[in-house]
Design a protein around this motif. Structure first.
Motif, short mmCIF file in Angstrom:
data_model
loop_
_atom_site.label_atom_id
_atom_site.label_comp_id
_atom_site.label_asym_id
_atom_site.label_seq_id
_atom_site.Cartn_x
_atom_site.Cartn_y
_atom_site.Cartn_z
N ALA A 76 -6.78 -38.34 -50.09
CA ALA A 76 -5.78 -38.23 -49.02
C ALA A 76 -4.89 -39.47 -48.97
O ALA A 76 -3.67 -39.37 -48.74
CB ALA A 76 -6.47 -38.01 -47.68
N THR A 126 3.63 -38.06 -50.52
CA THR A 126 4.01 -37.36 -49.28
C THR A 126 5.08 -38.16 -48.54
O THR A 126 6.10 -37.62 -48.10
CB THR A 126 2.78 -37.18 -48.36
OG1 THR A 126 1.76 -36.49 -49.09
CG2 THR A 126 3.13 -36.38 -47.12
N GLY A 180 0.75 -39.96 -35.12
CA GLY A 180 -0.55 -39.94 -35.80
C GLY A 180 -0.60 -41.02 -36.85
O GLY A 180 0.18 -41.01 -37.80
N LEU A 181 -1.49 -42.00 -36.66
CA LEU A 181 -1.62 -43.05 -37.68
C LEU A 181 -2.91 -42.84 -38.46
O LEU A 181 -3.84 -43.64 -38.39
CB LEU A 181 -1.60 -44.44 -37.04
CG LEU A 181 -0.23 -45.01 -36.69
CD1 LEU A 181 -0.34 -46.47 -36.28
CD2 LEU A 181 0.77 -44.88 -37.84
N THR A 234 -1.95 -40.32 -43.75
CA THR A 234 -0.54 -40.09 -44.08
C THR A 234 0.37 -40.91 -43.17
O THR A 234 1.35 -41.50 -43.62
CB THR A 234 -0.19 -38.59 -43.93
OG1 THR A 234 -1.14 -37.83 -44.68
CG2 THR A 234 1.20 -38.28 -44.40
N MET A 267 0.00 -41.12 -27.03
CA MET A 267 0.62 -39.80 -27.16
C MET A 267 1.05 -39.15 -25.84
O MET A 267 2.10 -38.50 -25.80
CB MET A 267 -0.29 -38.85 -27.94
CG MET A 267 -0.40 -39.17 -29.42
SD MET A 267 1.18 -39.31 -30.26
CE MET A 267 1.77 -37.65 -30.07
N PRO A 322 -1.96 -32.34 -36.70
CA PRO A 322 -1.99 -30.88 -36.92
C PRO A 322 -2.34 -30.08 -35.68
O PRO A 322 -3.25 -29.28 -35.68
CB PRO A 322 -3.06 -30.74 -38.02
CG PRO A 322 -3.96 -31.91 -37.83
CD PRO A 322 -3.17 -33.02 -37.20
N LEU A 362 5.01 -32.95 -41.06
CA LEU A 362 4.19 -33.03 -42.28
C LEU A 362 2.83 -32.38 -42.09
O LEU A 362 2.09 -32.18 -43.06
CB LEU A 362 4.00 -34.51 -42.66
CG LEU A 362 5.28 -35.28 -42.92
CD1 LEU A 362 5.00 -36.77 -43.07
CD2 LEU A 362 5.95 -34.76 -44.17
N SER A 382 -0.27 -29.85 -41.58
CA SER A 382 -0.51 -28.57 -42.26
C SER A 382 -0.05 -27.40 -41.39
O SER A 382 0.01 -27.51 -40.17
CB SER A 382 -1.99 -28.43 -42.62
OG SER A 382 -2.76 -28.70 -41.49
N PRO A 394 5.49 -28.67 -46.00
CA PRO A 394 4.16 -28.66 -46.62
C PRO A 394 4.21 -28.97 -48.12
O PRO A 394 5.25 -28.83 -48.76
CB PRO A 394 3.70 -27.21 -46.39
CG PRO A 394 4.96 -26.41 -46.37
CD PRO A 394 6.07 -27.32 -45.88
N LEU A 425 4.28 -31.58 -50.12
CA LEU A 425 5.29 -32.47 -50.72
C LEU A 425 4.84 -33.12 -52.04
O LEU A 425 5.66 -33.21 -52.96
CB LEU A 425 5.71 -33.54 -49.71
CG LEU A 425 6.60 -33.02 -48.57
CD1 LEU A 425 6.85 -34.12 -47.54
CD2 LEU A 425 7.93 -32.50 -49.10
P1 NAP Z 1 -5.75 -37.81 -40.81
O1 NAP Z 1 -6.03 -39.02 -41.61
O2 NAP Z 1 -6.88 -37.08 -40.20
O3 NAP Z 1 -4.67 -38.17 -39.68
C1 NAP Z 1 -4.36 -37.32 -38.64
C2 NAP Z 1 -3.96 -38.17 -37.45
O4 NAP Z 1 -3.68 -37.30 -36.37
C3 NAP Z 1 -5.07 -39.11 -36.99
O5 NAP Z 1 -4.51 -40.38 -36.80
C4 NAP Z 1 -5.54 -38.51 -35.67
O6 NAP Z 1 -5.88 -39.47 -34.70
C5 NAP Z 1 -4.29 -37.83 -35.20
N1 NAP Z 1 -4.60 -36.73 -34.29
C6 NAP Z 1 -5.29 -35.60 -34.56
N2 NAP Z 1 -5.35 -34.79 -33.47
C7 NAP Z 1 -4.70 -35.46 -32.48
C8 NAP Z 1 -4.41 -35.16 -31.13
N3 NAP Z 1 -4.82 -34.01 -30.59
N4 NAP Z 1 -3.71 -36.07 -30.42
C9 NAP Z 1 -3.30 -37.22 -30.96
N5 NAP Z 1 -3.54 -37.55 -32.25
C10 NAP Z 1 -4.23 -36.69 -32.99
O7 NAP Z 1 -5.00 -36.72 -41.70
P2 NAP Z 1 -3.95 -36.99 -42.86
O8 NAP Z 1 -4.64 -36.99 -44.16
O9 NAP Z 1 -3.07 -38.13 -42.49
O10 NAP Z 1 -3.12 -35.64 -42.79
C11 NAP Z 1 -2.38 -35.34 -41.65
C12 NAP Z 1 -1.78 -33.94 -41.78
O11 NAP Z 1 -0.83 -33.95 -42.83
C13 NAP Z 1 -2.80 -32.86 -42.14
O12 NAP Z 1 -2.47 -31.68 -41.46
C14 NAP Z 1 -2.62 -32.70 -43.64
O13 NAP Z 1 -3.02 -31.40 -44.07
C15 NAP Z 1 -1.14 -32.90 -43.74
N6 NAP Z 1 -0.64 -33.32 -45.05
C16 NAP Z 1 0.54 -32.81 -45.41
C17 NAP Z 1 1.13 -33.18 -46.59
C18 NAP Z 1 2.47 -32.62 -46.90
O14 NAP Z 1 2.88 -32.61 -48.05
N7 NAP Z 1 3.22 -32.20 -45.91
C19 NAP Z 1 0.47 -34.08 -47.46
C20 NAP Z 1 -0.73 -34.60 -47.05
C21 NAP Z 1 -1.30 -34.22 -45.84
P3 NAP Z 1 -7.25 -40.30 -34.75
O15 NAP Z 1 -7.03 -41.33 -35.82
O16 NAP Z 1 -7.33 -40.86 -33.41
O17 NAP Z 1 -8.33 -39.30 -35.09
#
Ligand code: NAP
Length: 299
Positions: free
Chosen positions: A129, A136, A161-162, A165, A203, A221, A242, A244, A265, A267
């Motif tokens: 990731a 991404t 969201g930190l 990604t 948030m 997400p 970005l 999902s 999605p 990217l």
């Molecule tokens: P991640 O590391 O789990 O990061 C998600 C972030 O969202 C975390 O910081 C989390 O906060 C925060 N979050 C989740 N639910 C929340 C809520 N209800 N309120 C506030 N904050 C919330 O995931 P990631 O790997 O960065 O991926 C993020 C998303 O991007 C996923 O859906 C993934 O499938 C998608 N993605 C898309 C692409 C693309 O090409 N578009 C590429 C890669 C990933 P906490 O740190 O506090 O838990």
């Protein structure tokens, strides 16, 4: 090395070419299914039809990053034939066979569980990731540039969201000279965002900070960029979601207000298929090598 390891690679897109390359470099025996329209040739790789018998001696079945669809169909860019993953394929596979994909839906999870085969979801891994966050962020930046008439430098950006990604996105924007606000929910994320020179906020305060924003990059997400938030945005703002599918934006309301909102999605596979393929290839071959070594030690 993967000498003597039998890998069946079924379907996929350009990213799988890097996987094939890496597997052959490591001397694995690779059988390709769903690549009849592929012109590139790889030494020692054989092409075959998708018959269950192929799985009899497989150490690993490598599927595309999206696994299968809800009916078990494997997406395959390099063939017109339909490939379906069925009971017949997995029932014949030896118990040591790993099924490796990017992410799995319930069809694939249920099938693997039924046949007691280990399912590896590469995109669940932190390392994958984080590596994937690089293409991404670059892809998101490309979309931002294409959909605005201002420079990133000096623009007011918001990253929601930190996580894996979000950090890369925020840091990339900051490096280009943007003013970056970061929306978080945990105190430690707030502190880290502050330390990194972003402007952090919690948030629940999102709507309050939306007034002067040029670009929002959402990585959360769940529905987060609501109508209430969008109502506060200036009309020039652009939302790049970005997260999902279905993303975290009220796209209907954004359209109604005349604010550009784009779901973006996949990217890495779009903007940098070779890099994205290499990320998958490196991780996947390491998993097979570790597994082989472990089994060797157990003998
Ligand atoms: P991640 O590391 O789990 O990061 C998600 C972030 O969202 C975390 O910081 C989390 O906060 C925060 N979050 C989740 N639910 C929340 C809520 N209800 N309120 C506030 N904050 C919330 O995931 P990631 O790997 O960065 O991926 C993020 C998303 O991007 C996923 O859906 C993934 O499938 C998608 N993605 C898309 C692409 C693309 O090409 N578009 C590429 C890669 C990933 P906490 O740190 O506090 O838990």
């Amino acid at each position: 090395m993967l000498t003597g390891i039998q890998v069946v690679l079924a379907g996929g897109d350009a990213r799988q070419l890097e996987v094939i390359r890496r597997l052959t470099e490591l001397d694995a025996s690779v059988t390709l299914v769903g690549f009849d329209r592929l012109d590139t040739s790889f030494n020692g790789v054989v092409k075959a039809e998708w018959a269950p018998e192929l799985m009899r001696h497989a150490d690993a079945l490598v599927l595309p990053v999206v696994g299968t669809d809800d009916d078990g169909i494997i997406s395959a860019l390099f063939t017109d034939l339909e490939l379906k993953l069925t009971d017949a394929h997995l029932s014949i596979a030896p118990k040591k066979c790993k099924v490796i994909t990017g992410m799995a839906n319930s069809y694939l999870k249920t099938l693997c569980a039924k046949h007691e085969l280990e399912l590896v979801e590469l995109f669940e891994r932190d390392d994958v990731a984080i590596y994937n966050s690089i293409p991404t962020a670059e892809g998101a930046l490309m979309m931002a540039i294409q959909n605005t008439d201002i420079t990133i430098h000096g623009s007011n950006c918001m990253v929601l969201g930190l996580g894996r990604t979000g950090f890369t996105m925020a840091r990339t924007l900051q490096a280009l000279g943007a003013n970056v606000k970061a929306g978080v929910r945990r105190d430690e994320s707030y502190a880290r965002a502050y330390e990194m020179g972003f402007f952090p906020f919690y948030m629940p305060d999102l709507a309050r900070y939306a007034g002067n924003i040029d670009l929002i990059f959402n990585t959360i997400p769940t529905m987060i960029v609501t109508a209430q938030v969008i109502a506060q945005l200036p009309l020039r703002a652009c939302i790049i979601d970005l997260a999902s599918k279905p993303g975290g934006t009220d796209f209907r309301f954004a359209e109604k207000r005349g604010i550009k909102a784009l779901l973006a999605p996949g990217l890495p596979g779009i903007v940098a298929p070779r890099t994205a393929g290499r990320i998958i290839a490196n991780c996947l071959t390491q998993i097979i090598m570790d597994d082989t070594q472990l089994r060797g030690n157990q003998v």
